[in-house]
Design a protein around this motif. Structure first.
Motif: not given
Length: 97
Positions: A3, A5, A20, A56-57, A61-62, A83
């Protein structure tokens, strides 16, 4: 399953078994020595031959994290494009932090 985030976003919940590594620390983390990575994040740094799935959300970003790992020579990197938003919708919220 990683993750990317930021820590404050984990209060929304996370996918069980996910670890994370916030995107803000991602590049530094994956170029660090294996022992330093494990000390900072609490799990061993994945091998270059391991399957690594990032999320990610919403997948933006991922995608950046996946591209970075690909540049580092990781062979099997996957971006969970839906995500957290997708997972949360399908599971009524996942696991709360």
């Amino acid at each position: 399953l990683i993750d990317v985030r930021e820590k404050n976003e984990l209060l929304q919940g996370h996918i069980p078994t996910a670890r994370n590594v916030p995107l803000s620390q991602f590049a530094q983390a994956f170029v660090a020595e294996d022992d330093d990575f494990e000390q900072a994040f609490g799990f061993p740094k994945p091998d270059h031959d391991s399957t690594v799935v990032v999320y990610c959300q919403a997948g933006i970003r991922s995608a950046k994290a996946a591209a970075f790992l690909d540049q580092l020579g990781y062979h099997d990197v996957q971006n969970y494009q839906g995500s957290w938003a997708d997972y949360s919708d399908k599971t009524a919220g996942g696991k709360k932090a």
